[in-house]
Design a protein around this motif. Sequence first.
Motif, PDB file in Angstrom:
ATOM      1  N   SER A 209       0.820  -1.206   0.000  1.00 16.52           N
ATOM      2  CA  SER A 209       0.000   0.000   0.000  1.00 16.52           C
ATOM      3  C   SER A 209       0.858   1.261   0.000  1.00 16.52           C
ATOM      4  O   SER A 209       0.490   2.271  -0.615  1.00 16.52           O
ATOM      5  CB  SER A 209      -0.950  -0.008   1.199  1.00 16.52           C
ATOM      6  N   LEU A 210       2.014   1.229   0.666  1.00 13.41           N
ATOM      7  CA  LEU A 210       2.887   2.402   0.646  1.00 13.41           C
ATOM      8  C   LEU A 210       3.523   2.592  -0.735  1.00 13.41           C
ATOM      9  O   LEU A 210       3.728   3.731  -1.170  1.00 13.41           O
ATOM     10  CB  LEU A 210       3.960   2.271   1.727  1.00 13.41           C
ATOM     11  N   ILE A 211       3.823   1.507  -1.414  1.00 12.77           N
ATOM     12  CA  ILE A 211       4.282   1.634  -2.800  1.00 12.77           C
ATOM     13  C   ILE A 211       3.196   2.295  -3.649  1.00 12.77           C
ATOM     14  O   ILE A 211       3.468   3.215  -4.441  1.00 12.77           O
ATOM     15  CB  ILE A 211       4.670   0.262  -3.374  1.00 12.77           C
ATOM     16  N   ALA A 212       1.957   1.852  -3.471  1.00 15.67           N
ATOM     17  CA  ALA A 212       0.852   2.445  -4.216  1.00 15.67           C
ATOM     18  C   ALA A 212       0.686   3.927  -3.897  1.00 15.67           C
ATOM     19  O   ALA A 212       0.242   4.716  -4.750  1.00 15.67           O
ATOM     20  CB  ALA A 212      -0.445   1.693  -3.910  1.00 15.67           C
ATOM     21  N   ASP A 213       1.054   4.328  -2.681  1.00 12.32           N
ATOM     22  CA  ASP A 213       0.967   5.733  -2.281  1.00 12.32           C
ATOM     23  C   ASP A 213       2.156   6.566  -2.755  1.00 12.32           C
ATOM     24  O   ASP A 213       2.203   7.769  -2.497  1.00 12.32           O
ATOM     25  CB  ASP A 213       0.869   5.833  -0.759  1.00 12.32           C
ATOM     26  N   GLY A 214       3.127   5.920  -3.400  1.00 10.66           N
ATOM     27  CA  GLY A 214       4.233   6.674  -3.994  1.00 10.66           C
ATOM     28  C   GLY A 214       5.530   6.668  -3.228  1.00 10.66           C
ATOM     29  O   GLY A 214       6.450   7.428  -3.563  1.00 10.66           O
ATOM     30  N   PHE A 215       5.673   5.802  -2.229  1.00  6.58           N
ATOM     31  CA  PHE A 215       6.920   5.736  -1.462  1.00  6.58           C
ATOM     32  C   PHE A 215       7.876   4.767  -2.160  1.00  6.58           C
ATOM     33  O   PHE A 215       8.109   3.642  -1.707  1.00  6.58           O
ATOM     34  CB  PHE A 215       6.627   5.311  -0.024  1.00  6.58           C
ATOM     35  N   THR A 216       8.457   5.211  -3.238  1.00  8.55           N
ATOM     36  CA  THR A 216       9.145   4.302  -4.165  1.00  8.55           C
ATOM     37  C   THR A 216      10.574   4.703  -4.510  1.00  8.55           C
ATOM     38  O   THR A 216      11.221   3.999  -5.271  1.00  8.55           O
ATOM     39  CB  THR A 216       8.357   4.202  -5.475  1.00  8.55           C
ATOM     40  N   SER A 217      11.086   5.796  -3.949  1.00  8.93           N
ATOM     41  CA  SER A 217      12.352   6.308  -4.455  1.00  8.93           C
ATOM     42  C   SER A 217      13.538   5.420  -4.122  1.00  8.93           C
ATOM     43  O   SER A 217      14.604   5.555  -4.732  1.00  8.93           O
ATOM     44  CB  SER A 217      12.608   7.723  -3.928  1.00  8.93           C
ATOM     45  N   ARG A 218      13.402   4.507  -3.151  1.00 10.06           N
ATOM     46  CA  ARG A 218      14.531   3.638  -2.800  1.00 10.06           C
ATOM     47  C   ARG A 218      14.285   2.182  -3.224  1.00 10.06           C
ATOM     48  O   ARG A 218      14.987   1.286  -2.769  1.00 10.06           O
ATOM     49  CB  ARG A 218      14.799   3.711  -1.281  1.00 10.06           C
ATOM     50  N   LEU A 219      13.324   1.960  -4.084  1.00 13.95           N
ATOM     51  CA  LEU A 219      13.116   0.609  -4.612  1.00 13.95           C
ATOM     52  C   LEU A 219      14.196   0.276  -5.634  1.00 13.95           C
ATOM     53  O   LEU A 219      14.652   1.131  -6.390  1.00 13.95           O
ATOM     54  CB  LEU A 219      11.734   0.492  -5.270  1.00 13.95           C
ATOM     55  N   VAL A 220      14.590  -0.986  -5.640  1.00 15.38           N
ATOM     56  CA  VAL A 220      15.501  -1.482  -6.662  1.00 15.38           C
ATOM     57  C   VAL A 220      14.689  -1.771  -7.912  1.00 15.38           C
ATOM     58  O   VAL A 220      13.685  -2.497  -7.864  1.00 15.38           O
ATOM     59  CB  VAL A 220      16.221  -2.766  -6.199  1.00 15.38           C
ATOM     60  N   THR A 221      15.091  -1.202  -9.014  1.00 18.82           N
ATOM     61  CA  THR A 221      14.397  -1.447 -10.282  1.00 18.82           C
ATOM     62  C   THR A 221      15.216  -2.409 -11.127  1.00 18.82           C
ATOM     63  O   THR A 221      16.439  -2.430 -11.075  1.00 18.82           O
ATOM     64  CB  THR A 221      14.180  -0.139 -11.036  1.00 18.82           C
ATOM     65  N   ARG A 222      14.500  -3.209 -11.878  1.00 14.97           N
ATOM     66  CA  ARG A 222      15.169  -4.184 -12.728  1.00 14.97           C
ATOM     67  C   ARG A 222      14.771  -3.961 -14.182  1.00 14.97           C
ATOM     68  O   ARG A 222      13.764  -3.357 -14.468  1.00 14.97           O
ATOM     69  CB  ARG A 222      14.771  -5.613 -12.296  1.00 14.97           C
TER      70      ARG A 222
END
Length: 223
Positions: free
Chosen positions: A210-223
């Motif tokens: 739910s926090l990802i859905a709310d936009g808390f994404t700047s420190r996610l690892v992207t592939r």
Amino acid sequence: MTGDKRDIIGEDERRRAGLIWDYHQLRHKVRPCDAAIGLGSHDLGVAGFAAELYRAGLFPALVFSGGNSPTTRARFPRGEAVHFREHALSLGVPPEAILLEPRAGNTGQNIAFSRDLLSAAGIKPERLLLISKPYMERRSYATARKVWPEVEVICASEPMEFDAYLASIGDEKLVIDMLVGDLQRVMEYPALGFAIDQDVPQDVHAAYLSLIADGFTSRLVTR
């Protein structure tokens, strides 16, 4: 330190982030150890707490490990470990007790490079204290158990409540982004061979999504 700031973090977002905060902390009982590693980060409280534990006689040798990351380059321009060492010295830790590891760029390197540095100094610990920022305890433990399985690992961090930590950093969005990013790593790194598996409770996983859905994404690892 800069992040994608918001003026207001909602109370429900704060509550969900608090679930993840609690999950990341292992609450190990701190006992005397043969050596300690202070893991580099944006949080100078790691060095301060390491100094406190050293003065309490919990270990004779302390490694500060860490180069730089996008989060820390402006705050610690000479590298995380260098600044952490200087802070610990200012708090009374003698220079001969500190080993400096200034190259590591991730947690696996923190552990591996510190292990090699301790070995070169003739220190082969049976019990190791890992000192990290509060929400990194679980990931540092899982990484150390993978990289250095023969040593007993105890994790510790500066004792702070979640709201107090948010206030101390001064950027709530960034802290919650980091909580979410660390949980992603806890879940995904075992499959990549970087860490051991850790169970994630259903409510913690739901808070994460739910926090990802709310936009808390700047420190996610992207592939």
